[in-house]
Design an enzyme around this catalytic site. Sequence first.
Site, mmCIF file in Angstrom:
data_model
loop_
_atom_site.group_PDB
_atom_site.id
_atom_site.type_symbol
_atom_site.label_atom_id
_atom_site.label_comp_id
_atom_site.label_asym_id
_atom_site.label_seq_id
_atom_site.Cartn_x
_atom_site.Cartn_y
_atom_site.Cartn_z
ATOM 1 N N GLY A 83 0.789 -1.226 0.000
ATOM 2 C CA GLY A 83 0.000 0.000 0.000
ATOM 3 C C GLY A 83 0.820 1.274 0.000
ATOM 4 O O GLY A 83 0.420 2.271 -0.582
ATOM 5 N N GLU A 84 1.946 1.276 0.672
ATOM 6 C CA GLU A 84 2.657 2.537 0.870
ATOM 7 C C GLU A 84 4.032 2.585 0.228
ATOM 8 O O GLU A 84 4.601 3.660 0.051
ATOM 9 C CB GLU A 84 2.755 2.831 2.381
#
Length: 699
Positions: A664-665
């Site tokens: 996600g990051e």
Amino acid sequence: MSTISPRIIGAPINRIDGPAKVTGSATYAFEHQVDHPVYLYPLQATIVHGWITSIDTSAVSSMPGVLDVLTYENAPKLVTTTERPELLILQSNAVAHRNQLIGAVIAETPEIARYAASLIRFDYEEQPHDVDFHAARADLRPPQQVPVRTEYQAKQEDIDAALAAAAVTVDATYTTPRHYHSPMEPHSNIAIWADNKLTLYCSTQGVHWARQRITHLFGLDMQQVRVISPHVGGGFGSKLFPLPDMVLAIMAAQLLEGRPVKFALTRQQMFSLAGYRSPTIQHVRLGASPDGRLTALYHDAIVQCGKIMEFAENCIRATPVMYATPLWRTTQLVADLDVPAASMMRGPGEAPGMFALESAIDEMAIACGLDPIEFRIRNELEAELSSRLPFSSRHLITCLREGARLFGWETHDPVPRNRRVQGWLIGTGVASSVYHMLRFPGNVAKIHASTDGHYTVSIGASDIGTGTWTTLTQIAADTLEVSFEDVTLQIGDTDLPVASLAGASAGMNTWGTAVVEAARKFRELLLSDYGGRIPDGGLEVTAEMPANPYLQQVAMFSFGAQFAEVWVHEDTGEIRVPRLLGMFDIGRIINAQTVRSQLLGGMTMGLSMALHENGVFDPQFGHTVTQDLATYHIASSADVGSIEAHWVGEEDLYFNPMGSKGAGEIGIVGTAAAIANAAYNATGIRVRDLPLTLDKFLR
Ligand code: MOS
């Protein structure tokens, strides 16, 4: 360890919530249909530090449509907590920072509420305020939570001696400004207090975590509170925890018992009430031997906290994860200021931290006369420095080499200002990326099979736009060995089994592990007790996510390599990024389409961080003046050229049974450094202070 046969996992399945979203029928927090709602408009402090001495509401007391004015004088008392003290609003007349919530008008229409709010007068006794963030402050202090393990760190004097003796050194300070999350959907709430129960529709990254904090704060039982959030229009960290806006909506609902209270922040309010990433000042010192091997690595970070609540951006977490060196040390200090509490945002820690480290590594590679990819490979790390644990999987060199091949790194010219097209200086740059991996505790999944062979999988997870509705269905279908269409997923509601956040790139890893556990138990029970046939009346199994048995044995991280092509105009300093390419080591892919979108989104955020994002702070008035998307620039389509995201695809079965890692990051981490490194390669100008605005390239 056992694997799941990947029939559906990995497939680029379209989002099942896609049609609802593009046709506008997906229900976001503010859009839930409720009877006879009222509308809340917030009142915010116009001083930085001091006390409210009087409140004059006379102008609105008989105004048609105004139902109530909420201030500390009539607000419900909250249970004092050290958990998130920024939530303790309207409990006294004290003002802790400019724009702090100090009240609300509740009215029959949003227009009346807003107009009435403009007529309410607060008088204050103002105190001097302290909002200056700089490295020379005498009162900088270590954060309460130690950001990196210290047992294997070198003493300061040993690092200093090694740096003094090193053949090649880099000693530089890098800064990053305030960043604002700016999700497309603002923070929104509908709070209904009826029959001694609270129903809350809100935009949150975790319904169960929100409920837990609300129940503590308002002194309620879990059974009294239901939080519902099926669709979320982006979060980026600002919706991990309840913020004061949610508390204000609930207070108003208690005051107006029975009437649903609707409260959505305006875009401008998002810049004062929805958190931000702390500015950072980072000092990196590197020593190396003449053949380009690190001998000492020191990284110091200074960040700011609101006096109201400590959150210290963990910029140094990734530093012991990247490079082999006999001596290393990290330090962190915080400045306590009269400003709102800082918060987690988009790759918290790693995003600003790796801008500094990966810029410094580029500077060191150049100082050693080495290609930056070769320098990184030469200093590749075997075991994580702070724990001395081997990595569960680490394909960083593959990312660097394969990314270089796909990007066309052979065109990289190490001499700055050597490539030019019609007044544009062209440069290429590279940086590594990393993100720590964790699974949150407290996750339960329920599987119900009906006699006709349809499965309902329930877990109080969230989809913040990342694809959970689809990917969790894929994981369930594969583990149950049924088709994708045979599974209906239920998420986003505290009536469903307990689940943790969509945050820290841990959402799918955590919820997926719980779903796999429930599916396995379901199949075992079906075979052992029912001969493989779903009994009349259906069958239901609930299971809790097991703890990870490998936590003390391996260090778990996602990795990547980011490549950028940058053009800087020789006369104007204008900077363009026509090309970004990322190659990521994120384990097995759950859905090739949604993960690509996440990586492209992350890389676009990295581009935005590199070129634009800058919360400009006014020390006199103590607030950020760039309070809208016209002045707080975020990369738009016109800023984005070609972006490619690729992945290694090797599974990691130490982290979870799907073999996936956090995705996600990591897309945001390293992008800004790759762009700054490419800008140096283009121009010979090293910009160490984000963002890379054109003035910094004009000499
Ligand atoms: Mo992320 S900053 O953990 O939402």
